[in-house]
Each structure stands twice: as structure tokens, then as C-alpha cells.
Design a protein around this motif. Structure first.
Motif, PDB file in Angstrom:
ATOM      1  N   GLY A  33      38.109  25.045  53.941  1.00  0.00           N
ATOM      2  CA  GLY A  33      38.121  25.518  55.326  1.00  0.00           C
ATOM      3  C   GLY A  33      36.836  26.262  55.630  1.00  0.00           C
ATOM      4  N   LEU A  34      36.067  25.777  56.584  1.00  0.00           N
ATOM      5  CA  LEU A  34      34.794  26.392  56.943  1.00  0.00           C
ATOM      6  C   LEU A  34      35.018  27.439  58.026  1.00  0.00           C
ATOM      7  N   ILE A  35      34.591  28.673  57.742  1.00  0.00           N
ATOM      8  CA  ILE A  35      34.873  29.820  58.609  1.00  0.00           C
ATOM      9  C   ILE A  35      33.762  30.010  59.635  1.00  0.00           C
ATOM     10  N   ASN A  36      34.144  30.279  60.866  1.00  0.00           N
ATOM     11  CA  ASN A  36      33.189  30.646  61.914  1.00  0.00           C
ATOM     12  C   ASN A  36      32.986  32.153  61.852  1.00  0.00           C
ATOM     13  N   VAL A  37      32.006  32.570  61.050  1.00  0.00           N
ATOM     14  CA  VAL A  37      31.772  33.998  60.818  1.00  0.00           C
ATOM     15  C   VAL A  37      31.352  34.705  62.100  1.00  0.00           C
ATOM     16  N   TYR A  38      30.613  34.037  62.967  1.00  0.00           N
ATOM     17  CA  TYR A  38      30.145  34.659  64.208  1.00  0.00           C
ATOM     18  C   TYR A  38      31.313  34.998  65.134  1.00  0.00           C
ATOM     19  N   LYS A  39      32.261  34.091  65.228  1.00  0.00           N
ATOM     20  CA  LYS A  39      33.450  34.346  66.039  1.00  0.00           C
ATOM     21  C   LYS A  39      34.255  35.499  65.452  1.00  0.00           C
ATOM     22  N   LEU A  40      34.362  35.516  64.119  1.00  0.00           N
ATOM     23  CA  LEU A  40      35.094  36.589  63.441  1.00  0.00           C
ATOM     24  C   LEU A  40      34.439  37.936  63.722  1.00  0.00           C
ATOM     25  N   ASP A  43      35.266  39.360  67.076  1.00  0.00           N
ATOM     26  CA  ASP A  43      36.618  39.907  67.191  1.00  0.00           C
ATOM     27  C   ASP A  43      36.775  41.257  66.499  1.00  0.00           C
ATOM     28  N   VAL A  44      36.041  41.475  65.398  1.00  0.00           N
ATOM     29  CA  VAL A  44      36.205  42.743  64.668  1.00  0.00           C
ATOM     30  C   VAL A  44      35.157  43.768  65.081  1.00  0.00           C
ATOM     31  N   ASN A  45      34.350  43.427  66.069  1.00  0.00           N
ATOM     32  CA  ASN A  45      33.216  44.272  66.463  1.00  0.00           C
ATOM     33  C   ASN A  45      33.626  45.678  66.877  1.00  0.00           C
ATOM     34  N   LYS A  46      34.833  45.835  67.404  1.00  0.00           N
ATOM     35  CA  LYS A  46      35.256  47.140  67.913  1.00  0.00           C
ATOM     36  C   LYS A  46      36.011  47.965  66.878  1.00  0.00           C
ATOM     37  N   ILE A  47      36.186  47.413  65.694  1.00  0.00           N
ATOM     38  CA  ILE A  47      36.896  48.146  64.640  1.00  0.00           C
ATOM     39  C   ILE A  47      35.881  48.479  63.546  1.00  0.00           C
ATOM     40  N   ILE A  63      33.004  38.606  50.246  1.00  0.00           N
ATOM     41  CA  ILE A  63      33.910  39.327  51.140  1.00  0.00           C
ATOM     42  C   ILE A  63      35.338  39.083  50.670  1.00  0.00           C
ATOM     43  N   ASP A  64      36.089  40.162  50.485  1.00  0.00           N
ATOM     44  CA  ASP A  64      37.508  40.050  50.116  1.00  0.00           C
ATOM     45  C   ASP A  64      38.330  40.182  51.390  1.00  0.00           C
ATOM     46  N   TRP A  65      38.706  39.011  51.947  1.00  0.00           N
ATOM     47  CA  TRP A  65      39.412  39.022  53.237  1.00  0.00           C
ATOM     48  C   TRP A  65      40.773  39.721  53.135  1.00  0.00           C
ATOM     49  N   LYS A  66      41.423  39.613  51.963  1.00  0.00           N
ATOM     50  CA  LYS A  66      42.739  40.246  51.808  1.00  0.00           C
ATOM     51  C   LYS A  66      42.644  41.762  51.862  1.00  0.00           C
ATOM     52  N   VAL A  67      41.606  42.302  51.196  1.00  0.00           N
ATOM     53  CA  VAL A  67      41.423  43.756  51.217  1.00  0.00           C
ATOM     54  C   VAL A  67      41.168  44.248  52.639  1.00  0.00           C
ATOM     55  N   LEU A  68      40.394  43.466  53.403  1.00  0.00           N
ATOM     56  CA  LEU A  68      40.101  43.844  54.787  1.00  0.00           C
ATOM     57  C   LEU A  68      41.252  43.537  55.738  1.00  0.00           C
ATOM     58  N   LYS A  69      42.261  42.821  55.205  1.00  0.00           N
ATOM     59  CA  LYS A  69      43.442  42.442  55.999  1.00  0.00           C
ATOM     60  C   LYS A  69      43.048  41.621  57.233  1.00  0.00           C
ATOM     61  N   ILE A  70      42.121  40.711  57.013  1.00  0.00           N
ATOM     62  CA  ILE A  70      41.703  39.793  58.072  1.00  0.00           C
ATOM     63  C   ILE A  70      42.268  38.409  57.741  1.00  0.00           C
ATOM     64  N   ASN A  71      42.978  37.829  58.673  1.00  0.00           N
ATOM     65  CA  ASN A  71      43.542  36.497  58.491  1.00  0.00           C
ATOM     66  C   ASN A  71      42.486  35.453  58.870  1.00  0.00           C
ATOM     67  N   VAL A  72      41.735  34.998  57.874  1.00  0.00           N
ATOM     68  CA  VAL A  72      40.635  34.078  58.162  1.00  0.00           C
ATOM     69  C   VAL A  72      41.134  32.721  58.648  1.00  0.00           C
ATOM     70  N   GLU A  73      42.425  32.434  58.457  1.00  0.00           N
ATOM     71  CA  GLU A  73      42.961  31.159  58.952  1.00  0.00           C
ATOM     72  C   GLU A  73      42.738  31.020  60.462  1.00  0.00           C
ATOM     73  N   ASN A  74      42.647  32.146  61.141  1.00  0.00           N
ATOM     74  CA  ASN A  74      42.435  32.115  62.589  1.00  0.00           C
ATOM     75  C   ASN A  74      40.992  31.780  62.967  1.00  0.00           C
ATOM     76  N   TYR A  75      40.118  31.710  61.969  1.00  0.00           N
ATOM     77  CA  TYR A  75      38.689  31.515  62.267  1.00  0.00           C
ATOM     78  C   TYR A  75      38.112  30.267  61.579  1.00  0.00           C
ATOM     79  N   ILE A  76      38.993  29.357  61.189  1.00  0.00           N
ATOM     80  CA  ILE A  76      38.538  28.123  60.555  1.00  0.00           C
ATOM     81  C   ILE A  76      38.023  27.165  61.629  1.00  0.00           C
TER      82      ILE A  76
END
Length: 365
Positions: A33-40, A43-47, A63-76
Motif C-alpha cells: 500500500g503506497l501512502i500519500n504522505v503529503y495528504k497525511l 491532516d495532522v498539521n494542527k496536532i 515512522i511507527d504509525w501504531k505508536v503515533l496512533k495514525i491509521n495509515v489505511e486512510n491515506y493509501i
């Protein structure tokens, strides 16, 4: 001729100069799954803590997405099948795209045709390339990547005199994203007469221990069309004469010239892989020969793109021993004159060598 259809015969990559880093993809159920890092990032810019975590990960390359609690499935952006045998753990070479979809540049096809045509003409033009090598050998100011410039000009003239200006090949239409996959490539290296597999400053007997190169590539069987035009002025004797166009006949006969070269190339590569006991690739080339033998007058097969190797791009493999020695000294490399070049790039699938990259069939209409 107004158009052409290209069919992929072995995994093909034409790079865009970029690579996906390990944090830009995830593996799940045999797919990448290729992630759109720019879109991600948007979305996290305000946190703040998330931004800091992602930025720090970008800097470190992990990057450990689980530690950051970011659901990368939303950014594939898209998912691609993976057929290699090693877990992906490095960069992925991207395919060139337009509007997010892969395509084959016409320049890649034209460049491959030109190299093949040049090899087919070897008997009549080899002295030009030998003279060019001699000239470069005596003139240290000549850059190594420009060693054949003098020969090219002698044979085909300056750009405005070249017959290739009459051959116009457009890009293909975009392929579907799902026609790509992720492929694993390794570098075969013959050392002391034995097959080895490249790993930085070392070579391994076991390909499992060798370096893997991961590629976005078009899958076998994928097809698409493009535009081609042979300028009718190539048949005008006055224009050819007054324009001092050299070797105009090769454009009129380019399909037969390419077939001649490819037939010889396949034969040599088949012998190479049989000699070094790599039956999977030997069989791959035997199947290519079957395809090549059954081509219609308007069809050809040729190798394009990344990983095709030195032989497919140059005429130097046809040099005699004496001139291979000159080439060795010029490049200051320890070539084996009887085995030149001694490396090949191989696509692995399901744990075994499977194919040589970049073979396509082109049908002209």
C-alpha cells in the motif's frame, strides 16, 4: 504507420527519478500500500505532537504509525501486488506517471530502437566506433559517457542530418494503476566462472543473501497504444540529398533491422544462461525466441527501461578482443574480455529467478 500497440512480455520499469522510502508504504495480505504522505501531513498539521512525530520519522527514515496512533489505511493512494520472495525492506523505484497513471515515454522506445538498429548495422559501421574509442582513449578531456559521440556523428550525422529525425514516436496512453506490481530484482555476477549474487562489496552464492532492488513495474500482458509517424519526406530523394540526410534507408527498414539484432541477442543470452546453469532464464529466452520467430511483418520485440543492462544499450559487446581490452583500459575497470559484461539483472518471483526485465512486443499499425 499511424500508431502502435505495446504488450508487456516481462516486468517493465521506467523510472521517474524518485523512490518510495520505507515509511511511504505498508505491507498487507501480499500487497504493498503506497501512502500519500503529503495528504497525511495536511491532516495532522494542527496536532503538534503528531506533526513532530511524523517529521522526526521523515528525518530518520522510519515512522511507527501504531505508536503515533495514525491509521495509515486512510491515506493509501493505491495498492500493488508483490511477487518477490524477500520481505520488502528498502526503497521502491517509482514508475514514471502522468496524472498518477503509468505510461511508456516514446523516447524510451525510440532510444531502444536506435540502439538495436545500430547493432544490426555493426558490420558496416564497427570501424567508426573503434575509431571513436581510439579518439577518446587519446583525449582525456572526452567524458566517458560521450565516448561514442564521434562515431554517432560519423554514422548518422549531426541531429539535423540524422535519419532518426524522421521517426516520431509518441508516448503511450496511460496504463491503469492496477496494471502495475512491485517486483524484486537482483544482480547476477559471474565470478571465476560461477554464478554469484551481488551484495555491495561482496558476492553471495545464495540469492537470499544478496541485495534486492524493488521496482514499480508494469505486469506481463498489459497492453496500450501510442502514436507513431514516419515523416513522408524520408521518401523524397531531393530532401534527402539536399538535407544531406545520412542512411535514410534504415528508417524505411527499421523493423527488419531490429528483428535481425534481437534474434542474435536472444541467441547469445540463451547460450549465456545455459552455460552458467540458470535454466529458468534460459527457458525465458527460449520462449522469447518462439515469440520472435512468429512475429508478423509489422511486429517486433525489444527490451526497454530500467535493468536492461549494458548489452541492450550499447554496441561494445560486439567488439573483438583487442578492442575490448582498449575499452577495459579506458574505463579503468577489470573486464573479463571473454565475458563482457558479466552481470545481469534478474526478476525474482516466488523464490526463483523468473525473467529479465523490460521485454515488450510492439505492433505497428
Amino acid at each position: 504507420m499511424k500508431g502502435y500497440e505495446v504488450e508487456i512480455l516481462s516486468p517493465l520499469n521506467i523510472g521517474n527519478g524518485s523512490k518510495k522510502m520505507p515509511f511511504e508504504y505498508i505491507l498487507k495480505n501480499g500487497q504493498v500500500g503506497l501512502i500519500n504522505v503529503y495528504k497525511l501531513l495536511e491532516d495532522v498539521n494542527k496536532i503538534n505532537y503528531l506533526v513532530d512525530g511524523v517529521v522526526n520519522g521523515l528525518r530518520s527514515g522510519r515512522i511507527d504509525w501504531k505508536v503515533l496512533k495514525i491509521n495509515v489505511e486512510n491515506y493509501i493512494d493505491y495498492r500493488l501486488d508483490y511477487t518477490g520472495f524477500s520481505p520488502i525492506k528498502g526503497e521502491i523505484t517509482e514508475f514514471i506517471k502522468t496524472a498518477g497513471k503509468p505510461y511508456i515515454p516514446g523516447s524510451s522506445i525510440k532510444g531502444a530502437l536506435r540502439s538495436s538498429i545500430t547493432r544490426a548495422m555493426h558490420n558496416s559501421i564497427s570501424n567508426n566506433y573503434i575509431s571513436s574509442l581510439d579518439f577518446s582513449f587519446k583525449n582525456s578531456s572526452v567524458k566517458k559517457e560521450r565516448v561514442d559521440d564521434k562515431a554517432e556523428e560519423d554514422v548518422f550525422g549531426k541531429p539535423h542530418n540524422s535519419p532518426f529525425r524522421f521517426l516520431n514516436i509518441g508516448d503511450t496512453e496511460p496504463f491503469k494503476v492496477e496494471e502495475m506490481g512491485i517486483f524484486e530484482m537482483k544482480i547476477l555476477n559471474i565470478c571465476n566462472g560461477k554464478v554469484k549474487w551481488y551484495k555491495y562489496q561482496d558476492n553471495k552464492d545464495n540469492p537470499n543473501e544478496a541485495v534486492s532492488i524493488y521496482l514499480e513495474g508494469l505486469k506481463r500482458g498489459s497492453k496500450n497504444t501510442g502514436y507513431i509517424n514516419i515523416d513522408k519526406r524520408i521518401n523524397d530523394d531531393y530532401i534527402i540529398r539536399e538535407g544531406k540526410i545520412q542512411r535514410a534507408e534504415i528508417i524505411k527498414n527499421f523493423i527488419s533491422l531490429v528483428k535481425k539484432d534481437v534474434s542474435s541477442y536472444i541467441e547469445k543470452e540463451t547460450r549465456f544462461f545455459e552455460k552458467y546453469n540458470l535454466p529458468e532464464i534460459g527457458n525465458f529466452y527460449k520462449k522469447l525466441k518462439e515469440i520472435n520467430d512468429k512475429l508478423k511483418e509489422n511486429e517486433l520485440i525489444i527490451q526497454i527501461g530500467f535493468g536492461t543492462g549494458f548489452n541492450s544499450k550499447t554496441i561494445s559487446s560486439l567488439f573483438d578482443e583487442k578492442n575490448k581490452i582498449k575499452l577495459e583500459k579506458y574505463y579503468n575497470r577489470n573486464f573479463d574480455k571473454n565475458l563482457f559484461p558479466k552481470t545481469r539483472r534478474i526478476i525474482f518471483e516466488n523464490g526463483k529467478p523468473n525473467a529479465v526485465p523490460g521485454w515488450v512486443k510492439i505492433s505497428f499499425k
